[in-house]
Design a protein around this motif. Structure first.
Motif, PDB file in Angstrom:
ATOM      1  N   MET A  48       0.840  -1.191   0.000  1.00  0.00           N
ATOM      2  CA  MET A  48       0.000   0.000   0.000  1.00  0.00           C
ATOM      3  C   MET A  48       0.880   1.248   0.000  1.00  0.00           C
ATOM      4  O   MET A  48       1.855   1.316   0.737  1.00  0.00           O
ATOM      5  CB  MET A  48      -0.894  -0.015   1.246  1.00  0.00           C
ATOM      6  N   LYS A  49       0.533   2.228  -0.816  1.00  0.00           N
ATOM      7  CA  LYS A  49       1.329   3.443  -0.939  1.00  0.00           C
ATOM      8  C   LYS A  49       1.155   4.301   0.323  1.00  0.00           C
ATOM      9  O   LYS A  49       0.053   4.481   0.826  1.00  0.00           O
ATOM     10  CB  LYS A  49       0.849   4.207  -2.169  1.00  0.00           C
ATOM     11  N   THR A  50       2.270   4.841   0.817  1.00  0.00           N
ATOM     12  CA  THR A  50       2.200   5.692   2.001  1.00  0.00           C
ATOM     13  C   THR A  50       1.669   7.054   1.610  1.00  0.00           C
ATOM     14  O   THR A  50       2.117   7.654   0.641  1.00  0.00           O
ATOM     15  CB  THR A  50       3.608   5.862   2.620  1.00  0.00           C
ATOM     16  N   GLN A  51       0.709   7.558   2.382  1.00  0.00           N
ATOM     17  CA  GLN A  51       0.176   8.898   2.109  1.00  0.00           C
ATOM     18  C   GLN A  51       1.085   9.936   2.750  1.00  0.00           C
ATOM     19  O   GLN A  51       1.465   9.833   3.914  1.00  0.00           O
ATOM     20  CB  GLN A  51      -1.241   9.036   2.675  1.00  0.00           C
ATOM     21  N   GLU A  52       1.456  10.920   1.974  1.00  0.00           N
ATOM     22  CA  GLU A  52       2.289  12.012   2.491  1.00  0.00           C
ATOM     23  C   GLU A  52       1.430  13.267   2.611  1.00  0.00           C
ATOM     24  O   GLU A  52       0.576  13.526   1.770  1.00  0.00           O
ATOM     25  CB  GLU A  52       3.454  12.305   1.540  1.00  0.00           C
ATOM     26  N   VAL A  53       1.705  14.015   3.649  1.00  0.00           N
ATOM     27  CA  VAL A  53       0.992  15.276   3.847  1.00  0.00           C
ATOM     28  C   VAL A  53       2.034  16.378   3.962  1.00  0.00           C
ATOM     29  O   VAL A  53       3.013  16.252   4.709  1.00  0.00           O
ATOM     30  CB  VAL A  53       0.142  15.230   5.139  1.00  0.00           C
ATOM     31  N   ALA A  54       1.858  17.442   3.189  1.00  0.00           N
ATOM     32  CA  ALA A  54       2.774  18.588   3.259  1.00  0.00           C
ATOM     33  C   ALA A  54       2.107  19.698   4.058  1.00  0.00           C
ATOM     34  O   ALA A  54       1.006  20.141   3.727  1.00  0.00           O
ATOM     35  CB  ALA A  54       3.105  19.087   1.851  1.00  0.00           C
ATOM     36  N   LEU A  55       2.775  20.088   5.122  1.00  0.00           N
ATOM     37  CA  LEU A  55       2.263  21.175   5.960  1.00  0.00           C
ATOM     38  C   LEU A  55       3.221  22.354   5.873  1.00  0.00           C
ATOM     39  O   LEU A  55       4.436  22.183   5.981  1.00  0.00           O
ATOM     40  CB  LEU A  55       2.169  20.732   7.425  1.00  0.00           C
ATOM     41  N   HIS A  56       2.677  23.540   5.692  1.00  0.00           N
ATOM     42  CA  HIS A  56       3.494  24.762   5.726  1.00  0.00           C
ATOM     43  C   HIS A  56       3.201  25.427   7.058  1.00  0.00           C
ATOM     44  O   HIS A  56       2.140  26.040   7.232  1.00  0.00           O
ATOM     45  CB  HIS A  56       3.127  25.692   4.578  1.00  0.00           C
ATOM     46  N   ILE A  57       4.121  25.277   7.993  1.00  0.00           N
ATOM     47  CA  ILE A  57       3.880  25.794   9.345  1.00  0.00           C
ATOM     48  C   ILE A  57       4.846  26.933   9.617  1.00  0.00           C
ATOM     49  O   ILE A  57       6.073  26.756   9.581  1.00  0.00           O
ATOM     50  CB  ILE A  57       4.058  24.689  10.404  1.00  0.00           C
ATOM     51  N   ASN A  58       4.295  28.101   9.864  1.00  0.00           N
ATOM     52  CA  ASN A  58       5.110  29.290  10.159  1.00  0.00           C
ATOM     53  C   ASN A  58       6.215  29.498   9.120  1.00  0.00           C
ATOM     54  O   ASN A  58       7.368  29.800   9.447  1.00  0.00           O
ATOM     55  CB  ASN A  58       5.702  29.206  11.585  1.00  0.00           C
TER      56      ASN A  58
END
Ligand code: FES
Ligand code: FES
Length: 168
Positions: free
Chosen positions: A1-11
């Protein structure tokens, strides 16, 4: 199963994190408030009610004040998130004018609600540089202060709105 990546722009900084149940991954059920505090040590974002009722966990997401306890981190992919720590100038350490106004107007007592209220006020001022007192009250209607600092809070934000009017 493909790993889900999440991109967060924090500060202003971009982070990529993977979603899952292994060590170091973010579970799909984790809230943004939990992620900010537990994984990024951004503990200025407070958790009190944890059900969207008090506003202590308010951050700015893509320009709007949002209760971060009501948002799943996995749903923040690509979003720009600002916390109370992101208001200070990273180079000089200078406070944002709204932070300084809260100090000048003694707009807090225990301070637990303060980061959330400042972020709600900041989101308002970013959208409307000269809000009326009624607009300030409306923008802060989701933020509760059990120390009853609200009058000082509104005075502090109103001061900034008036300062900008007289400077423009
Ligand atoms: S802790 Fe999020 S609204 Fe109260
Ligand atoms: S200053 Fe104490 S809860 Fe607001």
């Amino acid at each position: 199963m493909k790993t889900q990546e999440v991109a967060l722009h924090i500060n202003g900084i971009r982070y990529e994190i993977s979603v899952g149940r292994k060590f170091g991954q973010i579970p799909p059920s984790e809230t943004l408030a939990e992620t900010l505090r537990g994984r990024f040590s951004l503990t200025g974002t407070k958790i009190a009610c944890n059900e969207g009722a008090c506003g202590c966990c308010t951050v700015i997401i893509d320009g709007s004040a949002v209760a971060s306890c009501m948002v799943l981190t996995v749903d923040c992919d690509g979003k720009r998130i600002t916390t109370i720590e992101g208001l200070t100038d990273p180079k000089t350490g200078a406070l944002d004018p709204i932070q300084q106004a809260f100090i000048d107007y003694y707009a807090f007592q225990c301070g637990y609600c303060t980061p959330g209220i400042i972020m709600a006020g900041k989101a308002l001022l970013d959208k409307n540089r000269h809000p009326t007192r009624a607009q300030i009250q409306d923008a802060l209607s989701g933020n509760f202060c059990r120390c009853i600092s609200h009058y000082h809070v509104i005075d502090a934000i109103e001061h900034i709105a008036h300062e900008e009017v007289s400077a423009s």
